[in-house]
Design a protein around this motif. Structure first.
Motif, PDB file in Angstrom:
ATOM      1  N   ASP A 171       0.808  -1.217   0.000  1.00 20.87           N
ATOM      2  CA  ASP A 171       0.000   0.000   0.000  1.00 20.87           C
ATOM      3  C   ASP A 171       0.840   1.264   0.000  1.00 20.87           C
ATOM      4  N   THR A 172       2.113   1.154   0.306  1.00 24.44           N
ATOM      5  CA  THR A 172       2.973   2.346   0.369  1.00 24.44           C
ATOM      6  C   THR A 172       3.182   2.995  -0.996  1.00 24.44           C
TER       7      THR A 172
ATOM      8  N   ARG B 123       1.099   4.277  -2.844  1.00 24.48           N
ATOM      9  CA  ARG B 123       0.229   5.440  -3.009  1.00 24.48           C
ATOM     10  C   ARG B 123       0.907   6.738  -2.560  1.00 24.48           C
ATOM     11  N   HIS B 124       2.006   6.614  -1.817  1.00 29.01           N
ATOM     12  CA  HIS B 124       2.733   7.794  -1.352  1.00 29.01           C
ATOM     13  C   HIS B 124       3.961   8.082  -2.206  1.00 29.01           C
ATOM     14  N   ARG B 125       4.148   7.339  -3.285  1.00 31.13           N
ATOM     15  CA  ARG B 125       5.302   7.554  -4.165  1.00 31.13           C
ATOM     16  C   ARG B 125       4.993   8.666  -5.180  1.00 31.13           C
TER      17      ARG B 125
ATOM     18  N   ARG C 170       5.411   5.782 -12.190  1.00 30.22           N
ATOM     19  CA  ARG C 170       5.678   5.783 -10.737  1.00 30.22           C
ATOM     20  C   ARG C 170       7.171   5.636 -10.496  1.00 30.22           C
TER      21      ARG C 170
ATOM     22  N   ASN D 227      11.258   2.368  -0.946  1.00 34.95           N
ATOM     23  CA  ASN D 227      10.931   3.774  -1.150  1.00 34.95           C
ATOM     24  C   ASN D 227      11.973   4.449  -2.034  1.00 34.95           C
TER      25      ASN D 227
ATOM     26  N   THR E 224      11.137  13.308  -6.386  1.00 37.34           N
ATOM     27  CA  THR E 224       9.886  14.037  -6.187  1.00 37.34           C
ATOM     28  C   THR E 224       9.076  14.057  -7.470  1.00 37.34           C
TER      29      THR E 224
ATOM     30  N   ARG F 254      -2.000  12.631  -6.436  1.00 39.20           N
ATOM     31  CA  ARG F 254      -1.737  12.871  -5.013  1.00 39.20           C
ATOM     32  C   ARG F 254      -2.766  12.156  -4.159  1.00 39.20           C
ATOM     33  N   VAL F 255      -2.297  11.675  -3.007  1.00 37.07           N
ATOM     34  CA  VAL F 255      -3.175  10.943  -2.099  1.00 37.07           C
ATOM     35  C   VAL F 255      -4.224  11.867  -1.502  1.00 37.07           C
ATOM     36  N   ASP F 256      -3.894  13.132  -1.279  1.00 41.63           N
ATOM     37  CA  ASP F 256      -4.815  14.046  -0.621  1.00 41.63           C
ATOM     38  C   ASP F 256      -5.893  14.574  -1.556  1.00 41.63           C
TER      39      ASP F 256
END
Length: 408
Positions: A61-62, A64-66, A190, A200, A206, A248-250
């Motif tokens: 699941d990590t 999604r923050h990449r 990605r 990671n 970025t 973005r996740v947000d």
């Protein structure tokens, strides 16, 4: 059967099926060929792309923050075509091309107008470059991915050959035919660590850095066609329109589920559904003449056929791929570490459908190949369809021959 007692719990054979035959999936992805299999393929594609965005299917699941991007690369212009949504091709001074056709168009075409995507002048349009660009689109994508890696390495002071020791670029991309019969590429990109989704990316990795590398590489990479005495050597590039948006996740960006659904929608569309080709190969020039396509697409197919006869373009197999306007390869392509595979998804579904909720249950399968073909009833229908197709080909060939005779 029960593994401890040997009792048969459930038994199946095809003698209970109509015609004693078991119908199996054809696995054709095109909705125009098989709606049922294409719907299943679209569902698998959705989960394949979504797993690479949000995790699942053995992907952590990590991810999604990449740094993740939704990238669109377009084909270059091969000549002006009619557009929809606004005044088509406004020209204050008017004018005509060397073939006597207007250089502009003041109409406002609705999106479904037959003129949308058609060239203003068929004789001015560069059909040779269009076909050869399609034939080299996959190589152009490969060069693009390599150049993105090199630019990422150079931007942070790494030796390009050691980029794989610090980060890994993963992607899933789909090809989509536009109204002008040119392929655009939509891709989810990605950035991971050196071990793929299980690690990671470095601190310098970025989304902004990745966007800069994507835009620079899209402008820079090119592929040269083989030299031809009839055509010369062409330098093929991506189009000027490049879109790279961060995911973005947000929620500040395109929605992950919407992106996965968008890719899955286009993976089941064949060339014929967008009016940009056919879903079956062509074998003769008469098949091209009788194909139910626009004059623009027919000219592209004819260009494939003519160029395919040149020995320098033989490796491109342009005649074999004339029905897709020279574009070769899979509609969907992904890197190895992006997410799961179609084979894994199908195996998981087969296991789920054949599962028996007993701890000691054993499943034994014995299949014997008998033959392939139609059932007795369907064979008559198929024979009638084959006769109709043969008669249509003969009629088209006679019409083409008569037209050639009149023109001579």
């Amino acid at each position: 059967m029960d593994g401890s007692t040997g009792e048969i719990l459930h038994h199946y054979d095809t003698r209970s099926e109509p015609g004693e035959r078991l119908l199996v999936r054809c696995r054709n992805r095109r909705a125009t060929i098989c709606p049922a299999c294409s719907r299943l393929h679209a569902g698998d594609t959705y989960h394949l792309v979504r797993a690479g965005l949000l995790g699942g299917k053995n992907v952590p699941d990590t991810v999604r923050h990449r740094p993740r991007l939704f990238v669109t690369l377009t084909a270059p212009s091969f000549g002006p075509v009619h557009r929809s949504g606004e005044t088509c091709r406004p020209r204050r001074d008017g004018g005509t091309c060397e073939h006597g056709r207007p250089l502009g168009c003041g109409a406002i075409h609705p999106p479904d107008a037959p003129a949308v995507g058609q060239p203003l002048c068929l004789d001015c349009y560069d059909y040779t470059a269009h076909v050869l660009w399609h034939a080299h689109a996959s190589k152009l994508w490969d060069r693009f991915v390599i150049d993105v890696r090199r630019r990422l390495a150079s931007s942070v002071g790494l030796v390009q050959s050691r980029f794989a020791q610090h980060a890994r670029l993963s992607f899933a991309r789909v090809a989509e035919y536009q109204k002008r019969a040119a392929v655009h590429v939509h891709a989810v990109v990605r950035l991971d660590g050196p071990n793929g989704p299980d690690s990671n990316p470095p601190a310098w990795g970025t989304a902004e850095l990745l966007i800069d590398a994507v835009r620079a590489s899209a402008r820079r990479v090119l592929v040269h066609t083989p030299y031809s005495p009839a055509v010369g050597e062409l330098a093929l590039r991506w189009g000027a329109q490049v879109d790279a948006r961060p995911l973005r996740v947000d929620g500040d960006g395109p929605d992950d589920d919407a992106v996965a659904a968008y890719v899955a929608k286009y993976v089941t569309k064949g060339a014929s559904e967008t009016g940009a080709g056919l879903d079956h190969p062509l074998t003769t020039w008469a098949d091209i003449e009788s194909a139910p396509v626009s004059a623009h697409v027919r000219t592209l197919i004819q260009a494939c056929w003519r160029l395919g006869d040149l020995p320098e373009y033989e490796p491109l197999r342009l005649r074999a791929w004339a029905h897709t306007l020279g574009y070769r390869g899979h509609i969907l392509t992904k890197s190895r570490a992006y997410s799961t595979t179609y084979a894994a998804l199908r195996a998981e579904r087969a296991h789920h459908m054949g599962r028996v909720d007993l701890p000691d249950a054993v499943t034994e399968r014995y299949w014997r190949y008998v033959g392939a073909g139609h059932t007795p009833g369907a064979a008559l229908i198929a024979a009638g369809i084959a006769d109709d197709l043969a008669q249509n080909r003969e009629t088209a060939a006679d019409e083409w021959a008569s037209r050639e005779g009149r023109s001579a």
